[in-house]
Design a protein around this motif. Structure first.
Motif, PDB file in Angstrom:
ATOM      1  N   HIS A   1      41.912  43.310  45.324  1.00  0.00           N
ATOM      2  CA  HIS A   1      41.186  42.165  44.781  1.00  0.00           C
ATOM      3  C   HIS A   1      40.034  41.781  45.712  1.00  0.00           C
ATOM      4  O   HIS A   1      40.136  41.894  46.933  1.00  0.00           O
TER       5      HIS A   1
ATOM      6  N   GLN B   1      43.523  37.709  49.747  1.00  0.00           N
ATOM      7  CA  GLN B   1      43.167  38.824  48.871  1.00  0.00           C
ATOM      8  C   GLN B   1      44.156  39.983  48.961  1.00  0.00           C
ATOM      9  O   GLN B   1      43.823  41.109  48.563  1.00  0.00           O
TER      10      GLN B   1
ATOM     11  N   VAL C   1      44.311  36.264  45.284  1.00  0.00           N
ATOM     12  CA  VAL C   1      45.251  36.710  44.261  1.00  0.00           C
ATOM     13  C   VAL C   1      45.988  35.479  43.752  1.00  0.00           C
ATOM     14  O   VAL C   1      46.617  34.755  44.527  1.00  0.00           O
TER      15      VAL C   1
ATOM     16  N   GLY D   1      43.781  38.136  39.759  1.00  0.00           N
ATOM     17  CA  GLY D   1      43.121  37.391  40.819  1.00  0.00           C
ATOM     18  C   GLY D   1      42.042  36.455  40.329  1.00  0.00           C
ATOM     19  O   GLY D   1      41.751  36.361  39.130  1.00  0.00           O
TER      20      GLY D   1
END
Length: 485
Positions: A296, A277, A300, A317
């Protein structure tokens, strides 16, 4: 001599003047911005223009490359159009033509679709691959397109999208393709733990990068140097010399699969996206992490540098969110579009001029995003309604008239249904009172028509004659009633 037809009207047709044929399409034309910038450059009295918060100042906008020190002026969070094929399929990759007039999108069914870059309508479609298209890239001369699919097939296309060479590049699904700045080589990676360098002129393999311990998910060639960056499922980023088969260095900065790596336009920074993330920004000069971008909520899946602004990076994402980052500023996003799609965003691509951004998603759509106009207050108000997933609607309750039950109770693993037992009728509080009142009414002596006089008198409701015939005891009349008569 042929017939002269005015205003485009032909035989049996209404022509372009027919009001029913007029379709208002949204258009993002960069010509006015470029002309305004040229006018300011050539005018000796030109001064800096200050935009105000009103739509009338839209004409004073300039192209993104005219304001290199203001990355916020180049972000594209404003929704413009959503394009989708008739054959619904996830869009794995989107890529602009070098001249910026058209856009290419590759789907999971192997179809390659061409969209207009000004009015965003459909232009052409072809069955380019027999499996899902996973990667596309133009060479610097802008006359050869290299594409790869899920079966490991690599194809070469000319500028007219005519296929002139096809060969088997990998045994597994291709994940990414990148072309060298000279246009003579290209690199491809797949789910087989190594990347390969190919000769673009002959299509022959030159060498393989074998150093990752798991599937290689992404690769990107440096824009000016002989340097290739690869990211793998083993959470590592490796830098390679294309002339050798061993890695120059290995970067350990992620805790999960590296889904995307991309060099900045000038090659100073390397951005990477991962399933942890996070988006990492590394400085190639010091080989250290310069920024860590956290925004996110899930992995991602795509990143893309602005073609003119090295300070601007876009990321998409699995949470369907779109973020814009300032690589020279803070770690917080410049702008975020929450719910930009209804599914994971698989690919991002900037227009060569940088005034448009295109995203391809798992929700079967290709969406176009533009810069904000003076006077815009909110970007989420103009997002399309999520009709497909029902995000903006109340949940629909379907009555279970057939007594089927829920889906999980009616599958192949469900218990056999028993006999249907109807529900007991609801008790009525007034039913008993009504029944008692009716019984008392029937027991009362009824006055009406009669036959005979005195002791021979019989009412119509008297059944003594029938009772005598059937052998039933005959009820004697009440004495008090006789006396009353």
């Amino acid at each position: 001599m042929g017939e002269i037809v005015l205003y485009g009207k032909g035989k049996g047709g209404k022509g372009i003047d027919d009001p029913s044929k007029r379709i208002a399409r949204r258009t993002i034309d960069y010509g006015s911005d470029v002309v305004r910038w040229l006018y300011d450059c050539l005018s000796p009295r030109a001064t800096g223009r200050h935009l105000q918060g009103h739509y009338s100042y839209t004409r004073d906008l300039v192209p993104p490359f005219a304001t290199p020190q203001q990355p916020y002026d180049a972000i594209c969070p404003r929704f413009v159009h959503a394009a989708a094929n008739k054959t619904r399929a996830p869009v794995n990759v989107v890529h602009w033509f070098p001249h910026g007039r058209r856009l290419l999108s590759g789907t999971q069914t192997g179809e390659m679709t061409i969209w207009n870059g000004l009015q965003f309508h459909f232009e052409n479609i072809l069955q380019a691959h027999n499996a899902g298209i996973r990667a596309m890239q133009w060479n610097p001369e802008e006359n050869i397109l290299v594409s790869g699919d899920q079966l490991g097939i690599i194809k070469f296309w000319d500028q007219y999208i005519y296929n002139f060479q096809t060969f088997q590049g990998h045994k597994e699904a291709i994940c990414d393709i990148t072309v060298s700045p000279t246009g003579l080589k290209f690199c491809s990676c797949a789910d087989d733990s190594h990347a390969k360098v190919w000769d673009l002129r002959t299509g022959e393999e030159e060498r393989a990068f074998t150093g990752h311990g798991w599937d290689v998910k992404c690769c990107h060639w440096h824009p000016t140097k002989g340097l290739v960056a690869t990211g793998s499922k083993d959470s590592q980023i490796k830098l390679w010399d294309p002339r050798a088969s061993e890695a120059i260095t290995t970067i350990y900065c992620h805790n999960n699969t590296v889904s995307k790596v991309q060099w900045s336009p000038h090659g100073q920074f390397l951005a990477s996206a991962s399933r942890d993330q996070m988006v990492m920004l590394m400085d190639i000069r010091t080989m250290s992490v310069r920024r860590v971008f956290k925004g996110h909520q899930k992995e991602v899946t795509s990143i893309c540098w602005h073609p003119e602004q090295e300070a601007l990076l876009a990321s998409g994402g699995h949470d369907a969110n779109l973020h814009f980052w300032d690589t020279f500023g803070s770690s917080a996003p410049l702008e975020s579009v929450i719910g930009a799609h209804e599914g994971p965003i698989w690919s991002l691509s900037w227009h060569p001029l940088g005034h448009l951004l295109v995203s391809g998603s798992n929700d079967y759509s290709t969406r176009f995003w533009s810069r904000a106009r003076p006077g815009d207050d909110s970007f989420t108000d103009i997002l399309p309604k999520k009709v497909a997933l029902g995000a903006n609607e109340a949940p629909i309750v379907i009555p279970d008239d057939m007594h089927v039950g829920t889906v999980f109770e009616s599958g192949v693993f469900a218990d056999p249904p028993g006999p249907y037992v109807p529900p007991p009728p609801e008790a009525d509080a007034n039913a008993e009172a009504i029944a008692a009142e009716l019984s008392a009414e029937l027991q009362k002596p009824r006055s009406g028509l009669s036959v005979g006089e005195g002791a021979e008198r019989k009412d119509l409701f008297d059944t003594s004659d029938f009772d005598a015939e059937e052998g039933r005891p005959i009820a004697k009349p009440d004495a008090s009633a006789k006396g009353g008569d």
